[in-house]
Design a protein around this motif. Structure first.
Motif, PDB file in Angstrom:
ATOM      1  N   GLY A   1     -28.590  -1.381   8.371  1.00  0.00           N
ATOM      2  CA  GLY A   1     -27.745  -0.853   7.299  1.00  0.00           C
ATOM      3  C   GLY A   1     -27.216   0.540   7.610  1.00  0.00           C
ATOM      4  N   THR A   2     -28.052   1.364   8.236  1.00  0.00           N
ATOM      5  CA  THR A   2     -27.632   2.716   8.620  1.00  0.00           C
ATOM      6  C   THR A   2     -26.528   2.650   9.665  1.00  0.00           C
ATOM      7  OG1 THR A   2     -29.833   3.605   8.134  1.00  0.00           O
ATOM      8  CG2 THR A   2     -28.440   4.885   9.631  1.00  0.00           C
ATOM      9  N   ASP A   3     -26.716   1.801  10.674  1.00  0.00           N
ATOM     10  CA  ASP A   3     -25.726   1.665  11.746  1.00  0.00           C
ATOM     11  C   ASP A   3     -24.418   1.082  11.214  1.00  0.00           C
ATOM     12  OD1 ASP A   3     -24.779   1.776  14.395  1.00  0.00           O
ATOM     13  OD2 ASP A   3     -25.450  -0.266  14.815  1.00  0.00           O
ATOM     14  N   LEU A   4     -24.537   0.087  10.329  1.00  0.00           N
ATOM     15  CA  LEU A   4     -23.340  -0.553   9.763  1.00  0.00           C
ATOM     16  C   LEU A   4     -22.522   0.446   8.943  1.00  0.00           C
ATOM     17  CD1 LEU A   4     -21.719  -3.200   9.333  1.00  0.00           C
ATOM     18  CD2 LEU A   4     -23.175  -3.623   7.327  1.00  0.00           C
ATOM     19  N   ALA A   5     -23.198   1.249   8.128  1.00  0.00           N
ATOM     20  CA  ALA A   5     -22.488   2.251   7.318  1.00  0.00           C
ATOM     21  C   ALA A   5     -21.766   3.251   8.209  1.00  0.00           C
ATOM     22  CB  ALA A   5     -23.475   2.972   6.393  1.00  0.00           C
ATOM     23  N   GLU A   6     -22.428   3.688   9.271  1.00  0.00           N
ATOM     24  CA  GLU A   6     -21.802   4.654  10.187  1.00  0.00           C
ATOM     25  C   GLU A   6     -20.587   4.030  10.876  1.00  0.00           C
ATOM     26  OE1 GLU A   6     -22.968   7.395  14.067  1.00  0.00           O
ATOM     27  OE2 GLU A   6     -24.554   6.463  12.885  1.00  0.00           O
ATOM     28  N   TYR A   7     -20.737   2.781  11.290  1.00  0.00           N
ATOM     29  CA  TYR A   7     -19.637   2.056  11.948  1.00  0.00           C
ATOM     30  C   TYR A   7     -18.424   1.939  11.020  1.00  0.00           C
ATOM     31  CZ  TYR A   7     -17.276  -2.347  13.394  1.00  0.00           C
ATOM     32  OH  TYR A   7     -16.359  -3.327  13.709  1.00  0.00           O
ATOM     33  N   ILE A   8     -18.658   1.531   9.767  1.00  0.00           N
ATOM     34  CA  ILE A   8     -17.552   1.376   8.812  1.00  0.00           C
ATOM     35  C   ILE A   8     -16.910   2.723   8.523  1.00  0.00           C
ATOM     36  CG2 ILE A   8     -16.951   0.693   6.447  1.00  0.00           C
ATOM     37  CD1 ILE A   8     -19.277  -1.365   6.638  1.00  0.00           C
ATOM     38  N   ALA A   9     -17.736   3.748   8.317  1.00  0.00           N
ATOM     39  CA  ALA A   9     -17.207   5.083   8.009  1.00  0.00           C
ATOM     40  C   ALA A   9     -16.358   5.626   9.155  1.00  0.00           C
ATOM     41  CB  ALA A   9     -18.364   6.037   7.705  1.00  0.00           C
ATOM     42  N   GLU A  10     -16.786   5.382  10.385  1.00  0.00           N
ATOM     43  CA  GLU A  10     -16.013   5.851  11.541  1.00  0.00           C
ATOM     44  C   GLU A  10     -14.672   5.132  11.642  1.00  0.00           C
ATOM     45  OE1 GLU A  10     -18.544   5.387  14.930  1.00  0.00           O
ATOM     46  OE2 GLU A  10     -19.718   7.195  14.485  1.00  0.00           O
TER      47      GLU A  10
END
Length: 266
Positions: A23-32
């Motif tokens: 979930g942490t990685d996915l949020a960072e990916y979407i935000a980027e």
């Protein structure tokens, strides 16, 4: 720590120790991707699905993303939707609203849900017409090599049978090439009536992420990613192959456990 590798044919694989890390990685990916798209185009056109995906996007509601993401520039669509009312328990719109959209400052008029007061066929036609209008204004970009919409990001889950969006194994809609949005009335999973993006639209996106968790989907992940021979080439998840865009798989360890050569160093 996430384990990341690039498969020669099937995109980038990001395998995570647990759901929290995913979930942490996915949020960072979407935000980027959101930041890059807003910088380049002034908007971020994202299509989402239902299921466990929305819960896994939950960290976007938290610091720092609640404040750092430019939510006013988001235009939200659904890669598939059940033709039910917006307050119905099966509605992907309701799932996203309750789990994400009501918790962040998106612009209500940028939330593009289907018309749920008509038949599945009419809802699909209506949604495609709506998307076509937004392609004309370039709110949604257009593909370089076809007239298809080019979403900045399409987020998909995958079922244990290898279905993505509402494109199911051996279903004739897998061969639909002329329409952007199609409909089915015979979904193997209830509810039976759904609308769904077609494969040409999914594969025209700038970025496609497939998010899969749980041991029950490990065999489907193996068949969707590994070199398994011609018998499984028509598996819907295997047909997700962006023409010019980037494909990323977000997996947890149980979902990745049957991948060829799977090793997860602690």
């Amino acid at each position: 720590m996430a384990h990341s590798r690039v498969h020669k044919d099937r995109g980038e694989l990001r395998i995570h120790e647990n759901l929290d890390e995913l979930g942490t990685d996915l949020a960072e990916y979407i935000a980027e991707l959101s930041e890059a798209s807003v910088k380049e185009r002034g908007v971020f056109a994202i299509a989402i699905s239902g299921g466990s995906l929305i819960g896994l996007m939950g960290k976007l509601c938290e610091a720092p993303y609640h404040k750092t993401v430019d939510w006013a520039k988001w235009y939200i669509f659904w890669a598939d939707e059940r033709v039910v009312g917006k307050t119905h328990a099966d509605s992907n719109y309701k799932l996203a609203k309750d789990g994400l959209l009501s918790k962040v400052p998106v612009v209500p008029s940028h939330v593009n849900s289907i018309n749920d007061s008509v038949s599945a066929e009419e809802a699909a036609d209506d949604y495609e017409f709506h998307i076509r209008q937004l392609v004309k204004t370039r709110t949604i970009n257009v593909s370089d090599n076809s007239d298809c919409p080019k979403f900045d990001l399409i987020l998909l889950g995958m079922g244990p049978d290898g279905h993505v969006a509402s494109l199911f194994p051996n279903h004739p809609m897998l061969d639909q090439k002329s329409e952007w949005v199609t409909f089915i009335t015979d979904s193997p999973k209830p509810p039976p009536e759904r609308i769904t993006f077609t494969l040409p639209v999914i594969n025209s996106a700038s970025n496609v992420a497939v998010v899969v968790t749980g041991e029950s989907k490990a065999e489907a992940v193996h068949l969707a990613i590994d070199d398994v021979g011609p018998d499984y080439l028509s598996l819907p998840a295997r047909l997700v192959q962006p023409t010019k865009g980037k494909l990323v798989w977000f997996l947890d360890k149980p979902a990745a456990s049957k991948l060829d050569g799977f090793q997860f160093s602690e």
